[in-house]
Design a protein around this motif. Structure first.
Motif, short mmCIF file in Angstrom:
data_model
loop_
_atom_site.label_atom_id
_atom_site.label_comp_id
_atom_site.label_asym_id
_atom_site.label_seq_id
_atom_site.Cartn_x
_atom_site.Cartn_y
_atom_site.Cartn_z
N GLU A 1 9.37 -24.63 -35.73
CA GLU A 1 9.33 -24.67 -37.20
C GLU A 1 8.15 -23.85 -37.73
O GLU A 1 8.30 -23.09 -38.69
CB GLU A 1 9.23 -26.11 -37.68
N ALA A 2 7.00 -24.02 -37.08
CA ALA A 2 5.81 -23.27 -37.51
C ALA A 2 6.02 -21.77 -37.30
O ALA A 2 5.64 -20.95 -38.17
CB ALA A 2 4.58 -23.75 -36.74
N LEU A 3 6.62 -21.40 -36.20
CA LEU A 3 6.87 -19.98 -35.93
C LEU A 3 7.91 -19.42 -36.89
O LEU A 3 7.79 -18.27 -37.32
CB LEU A 3 7.30 -19.79 -34.47
N ILE B 1 8.62 -17.44 -22.36
CA ILE B 1 7.36 -16.79 -22.73
C ILE B 1 6.40 -17.94 -23.08
O ILE B 1 6.77 -18.83 -23.85
CB ILE B 1 7.54 -15.84 -23.92
N PRO B 2 5.20 -17.94 -22.51
CA PRO B 2 4.28 -19.04 -22.77
C PRO B 2 4.03 -19.27 -24.27
O PRO B 2 3.99 -18.33 -25.07
CB PRO B 2 2.99 -18.62 -22.06
N MET C 1 3.52 -16.79 -27.69
CA MET C 1 4.42 -16.78 -28.85
C MET C 1 3.67 -17.11 -30.14
O MET C 1 3.94 -16.52 -31.18
CB MET C 1 5.58 -17.78 -28.64
N LEU C 2 2.71 -18.04 -30.04
CA LEU C 2 1.93 -18.37 -31.24
C LEU C 2 1.06 -17.20 -31.67
O LEU C 2 0.85 -16.98 -32.86
CB LEU C 2 1.08 -19.62 -30.98
N ALA C 3 0.57 -16.43 -30.70
CA ALA C 3 -0.27 -15.27 -31.02
C ALA C 3 0.56 -14.07 -31.47
O ALA C 3 0.12 -13.28 -32.31
CB ALA C 3 -1.12 -14.89 -29.82
#
Length: 124
Positions: free
Chosen positions: A10-12, A97-98, A102-104
């Motif tokens: 959701e955040a992504l 993918i770690p 993905m967050l970065a």
């Protein structure tokens, strides 16, 4: 390594929406600019240097558009992968993918190892 959970997704998704809006705003801003910069009027004296500067400004303008279009394409591709359940999976090896990657880099399409391999021949 922890992979993406529903709150992460959701955040992504929100982050991708924000990135897309930013790129669209940039493209709109670039389109609103007068292409070619300042062109001399018929009464002004100008030289080949002036003409070259106009061409240079046009080249920069079009390069900015291409960069933004490529960013937009990457964002839209990430949104499509998210919609079909393939988001966060490496396109080369198929592994997850770690989460931190993905967050970065929410538009990442490869795990770090496959990305290094893909970039390897280009590095010198």
């Amino acid at each position: 390594m922890k992979h993406l959970n529903p709150p992460d997704l959701e955040a992504l998704a929100r982050q991708l929406d924000v990135l897309k809006r930013q790129v669209l705003d940039e493209l709109q801003g670039i389109d609103a600019q007068v292409p070619g910069g300042k062109r001399p009027s018929d009464r002004e004296v100008h030289s080949h240097t002036d003409d070259a500067e106009v061409v240079r400004i046009d080249d920069v303008h079009f390069a900015e558009i291409e960069v933004d279009r490529a960013r937009l394409h990457g964002i839209e591709q990430a949104q499509q992968r998210m919609a079909c359940g393939r988001y966060g999976l490496c396109i080369d090896c198929g592994e997850e993918i770690p989460r931190d990657r993905m967050l970065a880099q929410p538009t990442a399409i490869r795990c770090a190892a496959c990305q290094n391999s893909a970039e390897g021949p280009r590095r010198r």
